[in-house]
Scaffold this motif. Structure first.
Motif, PDB file in Angstrom:
ATOM      1  N   SER A   2      -7.733   1.005  -7.311  1.00  9.54           N
ATOM      2  CA  SER A   2      -7.314   1.186  -5.914  1.00  9.54           C
ATOM      3  C   SER A   2      -8.503   1.167  -4.943  1.00  9.54           C
ATOM      4  CB  SER A   2      -6.527   2.490  -5.762  1.00  9.54           C
ATOM      5  OG  SER A   2      -7.263   3.555  -6.289  1.00  9.54           O
ATOM      6  N   TYR A  31      -4.495   4.535   5.976  1.00  9.22           N
ATOM      7  CA  TYR A  31      -5.428   4.902   4.893  1.00  9.22           C
ATOM      8  C   TYR A  31      -6.307   6.081   5.332  1.00  9.22           C
ATOM      9  CZ  TYR A  31      -9.777   4.469   2.170  1.00  9.22           C
ATOM     10  OH  TYR A  31     -10.891   4.737   1.418  1.00  9.22           O
ATOM     11  N   ALA A  47     -12.261   5.697   7.936  1.00 16.69           N
ATOM     12  CA  ALA A  47     -11.820   4.722   6.923  1.00 16.69           C
ATOM     13  C   ALA A  47     -13.011   3.920   6.403  1.00 16.69           C
ATOM     14  CB  ALA A  47     -10.776   3.789   7.528  1.00 16.69           C
ATOM     15  N   MET A  65       0.845  -1.195   0.000  1.00 19.70           N
ATOM     16  CA  MET A  65       0.000   0.000   0.000  1.00 19.70           C
ATOM     17  C   MET A  65       0.885   1.252   0.000  1.00 19.70           C
ATOM     18  SD  MET A  65      -3.325  -0.866   0.381  1.00 19.70           S
ATOM     19  CE  MET A  65      -3.887  -2.547   0.211  1.00 19.70           C
ATOM     20  N   ALA A 125     -15.131   6.256   4.184  1.00 19.54           N
ATOM     21  CA  ALA A 125     -14.446   6.529   2.909  1.00 19.54           C
ATOM     22  C   ALA A 125     -14.472   5.300   2.003  1.00 19.54           C
ATOM     23  CB  ALA A 125     -13.009   6.968   3.169  1.00 19.54           C
ATOM     24  N   SER A 126     -14.308   4.123   2.592  1.00 16.47           N
ATOM     25  CA  SER A 126     -14.268   2.915   1.754  1.00 16.47           C
ATOM     26  C   SER A 126     -15.666   2.508   1.288  1.00 16.47           C
ATOM     27  CB  SER A 126     -13.619   1.758   2.505  1.00 16.47           C
ATOM     28  OG  SER A 126     -14.445   1.371   3.565  1.00 16.47           O
ATOM     29  N   ALA A 127     -16.717   2.984   1.986  1.00 12.28           N
ATOM     30  CA  ALA A 127     -18.088   2.643   1.580  1.00 12.28           C
ATOM     31  C   ALA A 127     -18.534   3.449   0.370  1.00 12.28           C
ATOM     32  CB  ALA A 127     -19.043   2.875   2.733  1.00 12.28           C
ATOM     33  N   PRO A 167      -6.558   7.088  -2.492  1.00 11.05           N
ATOM     34  CA  PRO A 167      -5.562   6.179  -1.907  1.00 11.05           C
ATOM     35  C   PRO A 167      -6.092   4.736  -1.981  1.00 11.05           C
ATOM     36  CG  PRO A 167      -6.193   7.914  -0.351  1.00 11.05           C
ATOM     37  CD  PRO A 167      -7.140   7.993  -1.499  1.00 11.05           C
ATOM     38  N   GLU A 168      -5.165   3.777  -2.028  1.00 18.96           N
ATOM     39  CA  GLU A 168      -5.587   2.369  -2.117  1.00 18.96           C
ATOM     40  C   GLU A 168      -6.377   1.972  -0.879  1.00 18.96           C
ATOM     41  OE1 GLU A 168      -1.369   1.200  -3.413  1.00 18.96           O
ATOM     42  OE2 GLU A 168      -2.609  -0.579  -3.726  1.00 18.96           O
ATOM     43  N   VAL A 169      -7.556   1.420  -1.106  1.00 16.51           N
ATOM     44  CA  VAL A 169      -8.378   0.963   0.029  1.00 16.51           C
ATOM     45  C   VAL A 169      -7.753  -0.336   0.567  1.00 16.51           C
ATOM     46  CG1 VAL A 169     -10.657   0.119   0.722  1.00 16.51           C
ATOM     47  CG2 VAL A 169     -10.476   1.992  -0.913  1.00 16.51           C
ATOM     48  N   PRO A 170      -7.481  -0.420   1.890  1.00 13.01           N
ATOM     49  CA  PRO A 170      -6.885  -1.641   2.447  1.00 13.01           C
ATOM     50  C   PRO A 170      -7.782  -2.864   2.202  1.00 13.01           C
ATOM     51  CG  PRO A 170      -6.916   0.121   4.078  1.00 13.01           C
ATOM     52  CD  PRO A 170      -7.732   0.593   2.925  1.00 13.01           C
ATOM     53  N   GLU A 171      -7.142  -3.992   2.020  1.00  7.71           N
ATOM     54  CA  GLU A 171      -7.845  -5.252   1.700  1.00  7.71           C
ATOM     55  C   GLU A 171      -9.040  -5.530   2.633  1.00  7.71           C
ATOM     56  OE1 GLU A 171      -6.114  -6.470  -1.206  1.00  7.71           O
ATOM     57  OE2 GLU A 171      -8.082  -7.416  -1.326  1.00  7.71           O
ATOM     58  N   PRO A 172      -8.897  -5.385   3.961  1.00  9.73           N
ATOM     59  CA  PRO A 172     -10.029  -5.722   4.853  1.00  9.73           C
ATOM     60  C   PRO A 172     -11.256  -4.828   4.658  1.00  9.73           C
ATOM     61  CG  PRO A 172      -7.987  -5.460   6.101  1.00  9.73           C
ATOM     62  CD  PRO A 172      -7.698  -4.996   4.726  1.00  9.73           C
ATOM     63  N   LEU A 173     -11.076  -3.664   4.042  1.00  8.18           N
ATOM     64  CA  LEU A 173     -12.214  -2.744   3.870  1.00  8.18           C
ATOM     65  C   LEU A 173     -12.872  -2.876   2.501  1.00  8.18           C
ATOM     66  CD1 LEU A 173     -10.987   0.619   5.455  1.00  8.18           C
ATOM     67  CD2 LEU A 173     -12.547  -1.040   6.423  1.00  8.18           C
ATOM     68  N   ARG A 174     -12.297  -3.696   1.614  1.00  9.31           N
ATOM     69  CA  ARG A 174     -12.864  -3.807   0.255  1.00  9.31           C
ATOM     70  C   ARG A 174     -14.143  -4.626   0.284  1.00  9.31           C
ATOM     71  NH1 ARG A 174      -7.863  -3.885  -4.067  1.00  9.31           N
ATOM     72  NH2 ARG A 174      -6.876  -2.044  -3.198  1.00  9.31           N
ATOM     73  N   LYS A 175     -15.202  -4.078  -0.318  1.00  4.23           N
ATOM     74  CA  LYS A 175     -16.475  -4.820  -0.354  1.00  4.23           C
ATOM     75  C   LYS A 175     -17.260  -4.460  -1.611  1.00  4.23           C
ATOM     76  CE  LYS A 175     -18.091  -1.553   3.096  1.00  4.23           C
ATOM     77  NZ  LYS A 175     -17.393  -1.226   4.244  1.00  4.23           N
ATOM     78  N   TYR A 179       0.962   4.616   0.994  1.00  2.53           N
ATOM     79  CA  TYR A 179       0.496   5.780   1.734  1.00  2.53           C
ATOM     80  C   TYR A 179       1.690   6.681   2.033  1.00  2.53           C
ATOM     81  CZ  TYR A 179      -3.483   2.685   2.328  1.00  2.53           C
ATOM     82  OH  TYR A 179      -4.524   1.835   2.085  1.00  2.53           O
ATOM     83  N   ARG A 211     -23.792  -3.398  -3.536  1.00  8.04           N
ATOM     84  CA  ARG A 211     -23.245  -2.065  -3.252  1.00  8.04           C
ATOM     85  C   ARG A 211     -23.254  -1.206  -4.529  1.00  8.04           C
ATOM     86  NH1 ARG A 211     -17.282  -0.796  -2.394  1.00  8.04           N
ATOM     87  NH2 ARG A 211     -17.389   1.419  -2.051  1.00  8.04           N
ATOM     88  N   LEU A 258     -10.794   4.874  12.363  1.00  5.70           N
ATOM     89  CA  LEU A 258     -11.384   3.640  11.812  1.00  5.70           C
ATOM     90  C   LEU A 258     -12.772   3.933  11.237  1.00  5.70           C
ATOM     91  CD1 LEU A 258     -10.365   0.944  14.481  1.00  5.70           C
ATOM     92  CD2 LEU A 258      -9.356   1.330  12.234  1.00  5.70           C
TER      93      LEU A 258
END
Lengths: 210, 43
Positions: free
Chosen positions: A134, A30, B20, A1, B23-25, B35-43, A3, A142, B17
């Motif tokens: 990204s 992030y 984050a 990542m 923003a990821s939603a 910025p790259e969305v971290p893997e655990p937040l990707r949905k 950042y 969704r 948190l």
């Protein structure tokens, strides 16, 4: 990542103090990145708008584009610095142009507003939500929700544009230009423009991986 | 004093948190950089 080192340092400091997991530390980096980049861009944009005498027009454009970016996405730059330049220049210039359009005859403004609304509706139906590598939209549910929210945004902004009092012609011009910009960055030419901006050769800067 | 500082760090972590997740939603933040969305937040 990829950042910024500032975000990574903040995240690792907080992680050390609170004892969070490695995944959570990455999420913190992030969040700091999102917060710092967007706050700095917003403040610089509003400052330039204020200097150019189009503060309220700039605010109207920022709110409109932000509402659409959340739900419909669109083209992005791979570099935070290039993004900052585009963002800081774009909104005050859009407000200046809105001011000019507001000074034209009423009929031109009406035709321009209706044209903007029509283009925006078509682009949202065709391309929203438009994700990036990204920040991919994985769930189809969704994706559907974001599409409906984008259409709701169009309905709200269009209603404001149509029914806003003629004393606020500058705001009307800014809103029309903002939805045209939203439509543009959803389209192929918008993506091409961002990749051209990304290809301008500047050394030693951080970029987001594809 | 140390206890207050510890709680403040907790609030900061919770707030970040939350940001984050918000923003990821969304499809993206309002600017033209994502910025790259971290893997655990990707949905």
């Amino acid at each position: 990542m990829s950042y910024s080192s500032f975000s990574k340092n903040c995240a690792s400091y907080l992680a050390k103090k609170k004892g969070v997991t490695a995944d959570q530390e990455m999420i913190l980096a992030y969040a700091v990145d999102v917060l710092v980049i967007n706050t700095a861009n917003l403040l610089a944009t509003l400052l330039l708008g204020w200097i150019l005498g189009v503060f309220y027009g700039t605010v109207a454009s920022v709110i409109t584009v932000a509402a659409f970016r959340h739900t419909s996405g669109g083209a992005h730059s791979k570099s935070p610095w290039r993004c900052a330049v585009v963002t800081i220049l774009l909104f005050p210039l859009m407000a200046k142009l809105g001011q000019y359009i507001a000074s034209l005859d009423h009929i031109y403004m009406t035709v321009f507003s209706l044209f903007s609304i029509l283009v925006c509706v078509i682009c949202i139906i065709l391309w929203a939500p438009d994700d990036t590598p990204s920040a991919p939209i994985i769930s189809s549910r969704r994706r559907k929700i974001l599409k409906y929210l984008s259409l709701l945004n169009v309905a709200i902004i269009s209603t404001i544009i149509i029914f806003i009092d003629s004393n606020y012609a500058i705001i009307k011009g800014c809103l029309s230009l903002s939805i045209l910009w939203v439509s543009f960055i959803l389209s192929k030419p918008g993506h091409n423009l961002m990749s051209i901006i990304d290809k301008i050769n500047l050394s030693g800067e951080r970029r987001c991986k594809d | 004093m140390k206890k207050i500082g510890y709680h403040l760090f907790g609030v900061a972590v919770g707030l970040l948190l939350f940001i984050a997740n918000i923003a990821s939603a969304s499809a993206c933040a309002w600017g033209h950089y994502q910025p790259e969305v971290p893997e655990p937040l990707r949905k």
